[in-house]
Enzyme design. Structure first.
Site, PDB file in Angstrom:
ATOM      1  CG  ASP A  27      -5.742 -15.557 -56.616  1.00 62.91           C
ATOM      2  OD1 ASP A  27      -6.385 -15.165 -55.620  1.00 62.91           O
ATOM      3  OD2 ASP A  27      -5.634 -16.762 -56.918  1.00 62.91           O
ATOM      4  CG  HIS A  51     -10.364 -15.232 -58.603  1.00 63.87           C
ATOM      5  ND1 HIS A  51     -10.642 -14.116 -57.852  1.00 63.87           N
ATOM      6  CD2 HIS A  51      -9.509 -15.978 -57.856  1.00 63.87           C
ATOM      7  CE1 HIS A  51      -9.976 -14.188 -56.710  1.00 63.87           C
ATOM      8  NE2 HIS A  51      -9.289 -15.309 -56.681  1.00 63.87           N
ATOM      9  CG  ASP A  52     -10.899 -18.135 -55.603  1.00 62.43           C
ATOM     10  OD1 ASP A  52     -10.171 -18.829 -56.349  1.00 62.43           O
ATOM     11  OD2 ASP A  52     -10.453 -17.303 -54.810  1.00 62.43           O
ATOM     12  CD  GLU A  69      -9.243 -23.265 -56.808  1.00 65.38           C
ATOM     13  OE1 GLU A  69      -8.863 -22.860 -57.916  1.00 65.38           O
ATOM     14  OE2 GLU A  69      -8.578 -23.149 -55.779  1.00 65.38           O
ATOM     15  CG  ASP A  70     -12.410 -21.838 -53.341  1.00 69.38           C
ATOM     16  OD1 ASP A  70     -11.820 -22.925 -53.418  1.00 69.38           O
ATOM     17  OD2 ASP A  70     -11.827 -20.752 -53.218  1.00 69.38           O
ATOM     18  CG  HIS A 123      -9.216 -13.480 -51.871  1.00 71.26           C
ATOM     19  ND1 HIS A 123      -7.929 -13.076 -52.168  1.00 71.26           N
ATOM     20  CD2 HIS A 123      -9.523 -14.446 -52.791  1.00 71.26           C
ATOM     21  CE1 HIS A 123      -7.481 -13.780 -53.210  1.00 71.26           C
ATOM     22  NE2 HIS A 123      -8.425 -14.604 -53.605  1.00 71.26           N
TER      23      HIS A 123
HETATM   24 ZN    ZN Z   1      -8.266 -16.183 -55.052  1.00 72.00          ZN
END
Ligand code: ZN
Length: 180
Positions: A120, A59-60, A63-64, A35
């Protein structure tokens, strides 16, 4: 070697390590890096700058996979750290509020953040088409498409090419599930 290329390669490696055990929720448990690479490629193909392409890979991370803003700042500088933060959901909020926050914050996005958000969403819609999340039925897919559209329709004008790609894959998915 070109500075921008070095930066993108560093971001790709950093993301691969940070997301090493992270999978998508499809039947094949696709490695999450797919991704991230897709988002970076979408940005690169429409001519975005190297920092933005690097942010596509990263980008994640906040967050992840619990990378902190400070770590990104130290490793990649403020521009990239700020781009990533701008697309990071607040995980202290419950799911519903988090999803609403994306809708609420969309209109205030600067152009490069718009491009990142669009890439995204485009990538996520392709994933739903090609490798849908395990157990998602038509209603679940429809819910995601509608939520994504709430966000995208509030984004200021950003990247026309990415917007066109978004509209294309959205239309295809809607046709596939018999909606409009
Ligand atoms: Zn993403």
């Amino acid at each position: 070697m070109d500075q921008g290329l070095r930066l993108v390669v560093r971001a790709a490696e950093y993301a691969a390590r940070a997301h090493a055990r992270h999978r998508r929720k499809d039947v094949d448990q696709t490695p999450y890096i797919n991704h991230l690479a897709h988002v970076a490629r979408l940005l690169a193909e429409v001519g975005c700058d190297a920092e933005l392409v690097a942010a596509g890979y990263l980008h994640d991370t906040i967050e992840d996979v619990r990378v902190t803003y400070e770590e990104l700042l130290a490793e990649f500088g403020q521009d990239i750290a700020d781009l990533v933060l701008a697309v990071t959901d607040d995980k202290s909020l419950r799911w519903q509020l988090r999803k609403q926050a994306q809708i609420d914050h969309a209109a205030g996005s600067p152009p490069r953040v718009v491009a990142l958000k669009l890439a995204d969403k485009v990538s996520n819609l392709y994933s739903i088409r090609d490798t849908p999340p395990h157990g998602w039925d038509t209603a679940e897919i429809r819910k995601y498409i509608d939520w994504a559209h709430e966000v995208v329709s509030r984004l200021p004008e950003g990247n026309a090419e990415l917007l066109a790609q978004y509209e294309g894959i959205r239309a295809e998915l809607l046709a596939g599930i018999g909606g409009s």
